[in-house]
Design a protein around this motif. Structure first.
Motif, mmCIF file in Angstrom:
data_model
loop_
_atom_site.group_PDB
_atom_site.id
_atom_site.type_symbol
_atom_site.label_atom_id
_atom_site.label_comp_id
_atom_site.label_asym_id
_atom_site.label_seq_id
_atom_site.Cartn_x
_atom_site.Cartn_y
_atom_site.Cartn_z
ATOM 1 N N ASN A 99 9.109 -4.539 -1.536
ATOM 2 C CA ASN A 99 9.680 -4.358 -2.865
ATOM 3 C C ASN A 99 9.251 -5.487 -3.798
ATOM 4 O O ASN A 99 8.931 -5.262 -4.968
ATOM 5 C CB ASN A 99 11.201 -4.300 -2.766
ATOM 6 C CG ASN A 99 11.868 -4.195 -4.111
ATOM 7 O OD1 ASN A 99 11.534 -3.344 -4.916
ATOM 8 N ND2 ASN A 99 12.831 -5.072 -4.360
ATOM 9 N N ARG A 117 2.674 -3.641 -9.070
ATOM 10 C CA ARG A 117 2.601 -2.217 -9.371
ATOM 11 C C ARG A 117 2.143 -1.989 -10.806
ATOM 12 O O ARG A 117 2.563 -2.681 -11.726
ATOM 13 C CB ARG A 117 3.964 -1.575 -9.153
ATOM 14 C CG ARG A 117 4.005 -0.084 -9.446
ATOM 15 C CD ARG A 117 5.391 0.474 -9.157
ATOM 16 N NE ARG A 117 5.551 1.832 -9.616
ATOM 17 C CZ ARG A 117 6.689 2.512 -9.540
ATOM 18 N NH1 ARG A 117 7.768 1.945 -9.019
ATOM 19 N NH2 ARG A 117 6.754 3.748 -9.985
ATOM 20 N N ASP A 145 13.447 1.902 -1.626
ATOM 21 C CA ASP A 145 12.906 2.596 -0.464
ATOM 22 C C ASP A 145 11.930 1.711 0.309
ATOM 23 O O ASP A 145 11.524 2.070 1.417
ATOM 24 C CB ASP A 145 12.191 3.878 -0.895
ATOM 25 C CG ASP A 145 13.162 4.948 -1.375
ATOM 26 O OD1 ASP A 145 14.305 4.948 -0.891
ATOM 27 O OD2 ASP A 145 12.780 5.770 -2.230
ATOM 28 N N LEU A 146 11.561 0.590 -0.278
ATOM 29 C CA LEU A 146 10.621 -0.325 0.350
ATOM 30 C C LEU A 146 11.367 -1.432 1.094
ATOM 31 O O LEU A 146 12.565 -1.624 0.907
ATOM 32 C CB LEU A 146 9.697 -0.940 -0.708
ATOM 33 C CG LEU A 146 8.861 0.039 -1.534
ATOM 34 C CD1 LEU A 146 8.098 -0.709 -2.630
ATOM 35 C CD2 LEU A 146 7.892 0.810 -0.641
ATOM 36 N N SER A 190 5.757 -4.887 -4.848
ATOM 37 C CA SER A 190 5.728 -3.806 -5.831
ATOM 38 C C SER A 190 6.101 -4.311 -7.220
ATOM 39 O O SER A 190 5.445 -3.980 -8.218
ATOM 40 C CB SER A 190 6.688 -2.690 -5.404
ATOM 41 O OG SER A 190 6.812 -1.712 -6.415
ATOM 42 N N ASP A 208 12.309 -1.044 -6.069
ATOM 43 C CA ASP A 208 12.172 0.212 -5.335
ATOM 44 C C ASP A 208 12.851 0.009 -3.987
ATOM 45 O O ASP A 208 12.281 -0.579 -3.065
ATOM 46 C CB ASP A 208 10.694 0.567 -5.151
ATOM 47 C CG ASP A 208 10.496 1.913 -4.475
ATOM 48 O OD1 ASP A 208 11.472 2.445 -3.892
ATOM 49 O OD2 ASP A 208 9.371 2.441 -4.526
ATOM 50 N N SER A 221 2.792 6.071 -8.858
ATOM 51 C CA SER A 221 4.181 6.522 -8.783
ATOM 52 C C SER A 221 4.986 5.662 -7.818
ATOM 53 O O SER A 221 6.168 5.418 -8.025
ATOM 54 C CB SER A 221 4.241 7.993 -8.341
ATOM 55 O OG SER A 221 3.597 8.164 -7.086
ATOM 56 N N GLN A 222 4.363 5.216 -6.743
ATOM 57 C CA GLN A 222 4.995 4.251 -5.837
ATOM 58 C C GLN A 222 3.934 3.309 -5.314
ATOM 59 O O GLN A 222 2.877 3.740 -4.860
ATOM 60 C CB GLN A 222 5.705 4.928 -4.663
ATOM 61 C CG GLN A 222 6.463 3.917 -3.789
ATOM 62 C CD GLN A 222 7.138 4.558 -2.593
ATOM 63 O OE1 GLN A 222 6.493 5.262 -1.819
ATOM 64 N NE2 GLN A 222 8.429 4.321 -2.438
ATOM 65 N N TYR A 223 4.224 2.025 -5.413
ATOM 66 C CA TYR A 223 3.300 1.020 -4.927
ATOM 67 C C TYR A 223 3.634 0.708 -3.469
ATOM 68 O O TYR A 223 4.782 0.400 -3.144
ATOM 69 C CB TYR A 223 3.427 -0.252 -5.766
ATOM 70 C CG TYR A 223 2.537 -1.389 -5.319
ATOM 71 C CD1 TYR A 223 1.263 -1.545 -5.844
ATOM 72 C CD2 TYR A 223 2.974 -2.305 -4.364
ATOM 73 C CE1 TYR A 223 0.446 -2.586 -5.451
ATOM 74 C CE2 TYR A 223 2.161 -3.345 -3.949
ATOM 75 C CZ TYR A 223 0.898 -3.481 -4.504
ATOM 76 O OH TYR A 223 0.090 -4.502 -4.095
#
Length: 450
Positions: free
Chosen positions: A227, A234, A221-222, A230, A219, A238-240
């Motif tokens: 990341n 995870r 975005d992390l 996650s 991910d 939907s997002q960790y």
């Protein structure tokens, strides 16, 4: 820029210039070693450069023209410098560890792993634009080819994660044939980004496979550490979003282990790299060396030992076996640090913060009981006491400072699942990007690079 001559684990005298001729070395050296060969009566002047002599200088000491010459025998590299480093400085007697002149304590507290990685690779901490570009280049390469995932699916269900990681890192060599152009600075930069980005993905995949869990893709975005968390933990969300405490702990761990002289794995990578393969297979060799219980695998050995002891009441019997030489105490210190391992204090403080989030690991009580017994001198003063116990077992003696690093580090990463899945909201430590950096760490005003 002055470097440090390094042998595996612990040799660090200031270095001479690389490739300097013997005659030039003799001219610039203020000191020499006079050697008289009692076999022939010949007298030789050997230059001493910054506390070192070259093994090849003994090659010319022959008894006849067809004599091969003297060789230097040092099977464990205990007194041999294998290279010069401008990266890491260690003073084991004083408990000092520095990257490029920066104390490890300062980097762990005020930097992030990606900043530290930039420092190690480039020799200086990044400016804001440099860090942005560096982070982008690494984040861009976090995904691996789907065939790599399918390759990893081919291992047995009970395959050891390190075996899977070693194999999958080596397999990257077949996906990036351009990596063989080791003479190209652009190619070397690209492989550096790929390795820093993809190894966490492969490590997380290997961990998930060992737990029978589906792979979690990166991910981007992390943050780098977020990341990785996650990909490890995870499940259905939907997002960790990792706990800030856990994210900070991962950053600290990555920083503390970013470099450590010419240790076993670094030396293995240099040896393989000397044949000029691509960086992926050389990195796989380093990971293979790291696998062993006398190197990075000490963490696993600690957990196996503590799990085998099983209960605090069993510690005295285990100690008796250690004292008699029947058993070995694992993970209790690093041989290079005669006083204390500077990483240990940082890890201990970080581990305490993690335990506040995840709960106390019951194996810690066994480790503390080992310390308690040692404080009474039952191990420290016994002739059969193994070197690994020295640092941690001195932790509670008068004048001692901090324990060794492997026990708290291993307990924080116990594979028994006790860490659970820490998420945002269960800790109040500020996120990495919210911490105020010091000017010296981010604007090039820090200490001069060694």
């Amino acid at each position: 820029m002055t470097g440090h001559l390094l042998g595996p684990y612990h040799w660090h005298a200031p270095a001479a210039h690389a490739g300097i001729a013997h005659e030039e070395m003799l001219r610039v050296s203020a000191e020499t070693l006079t050697v008289i060969d009692n076999r022939t009566g010949e007298r030789y002047e050997v230059p001493i450069q910054d506390g070192t002599v070259r093994a090849m200088d003994f090659r010319g000491m022959r008894t006849s023209a067809d004599d091969f010459g003297l060789m230097v025998y040092d099977p464990a590299f205990t007194n041999t410098a294998s290279c010069r480093s401008e990266i890491t400085f260690i003073d084991g007697d004083k408990g000092v560890l520095e990257y490029r002149g920066y104390p490890i304590e300062e980097l762990a507290e005020k930097s992030t792993y990606l900043e530290t990685a930039f420092l190690i690779v480039n020799g200086h901490l990044p400016s804001a634009p440099e860090l942005k570009e560096w982070t982008h280049n690494i984040t861009f390469h976090t995904f691996v080819h789907e065939n790599v995932r399918r390759f990893m699916d081919g291992f047995r269900y009970d395959a050891h994660p390190m075996g899977v990681l070693v194999s999958s890192v080596a397999a990257l060599s077949t996906f990036y044939p351009d990596a063989k152009d080791v003479d190209s600075p652009e190619s070397r930069d690209l492989q550096t980004w790929r390795l820093i980005a993809k190894v966490p993905t492969l490590a997380a995949f290997a961990y998930r496979a060992s737990r029978g869990l589906p792979y979690v893709y990166p991910d981007n975005d992390l943050t780098f550490a977020g990341n990785f968390a996650s990909m490890l933990w995870r499940m259905s969300e939907s997002q960790y979003v990792a706990s800030a405490v856990i994210e900070h702990a991962l950053n600290v761990l990555f920083i503390l282990h970013a470099d450590h002289e010419q240790n076993c794995s670094a030396n293995a990578m240099r040896a393989v790299g000397s044949s000029r393969p691509d960086p992926f297979v050389a990195t796989a060799a380093a990971a293979a060396a790291l696998y062993g219980p006398l190197h990075g695998g000490a963490n696993e050995a600690v957990l196996l030992m503590l799990n085998e002891i099983g209960d605090v009441k069993n510690v005295p019997d285990f100690v008796k076996q250690v004292k008699s030489g029947e058993r070995r105490l694992m993970g209790f210190g690093h041989r290079v640090y005669k006083n204390y391992d500077p990483r240990a204090r940082i890890i201990k403080a970080t581990a305490d913060e993690v335990f506040e989030v995840t709960g106390r690991n019951p194996l810690l009580d066994i480790a503390l009981e080992l310390e308690r017994i040692a404080a009474r001198g039952r191990l420290l003063h016994h002739a059969q006491a193994v070197p690994e116990c020295r640092l941690l077992l001195r932790a509670h003696l008068p004048g001692a400072r901090v324990p060794g690093r492997d026990v708290p580090r291993a307990l924080r990463h116990s594979p028994d699942g006790r860490l659970g899945r820490p998420v945002a909201g269960d800790g109040d430590r500020p996120r990495a990007e919210d911490r105020t950096p010091t000017p010296g760490l981010h604007r090039g005003t820090g200490p001069e690079v060694r």
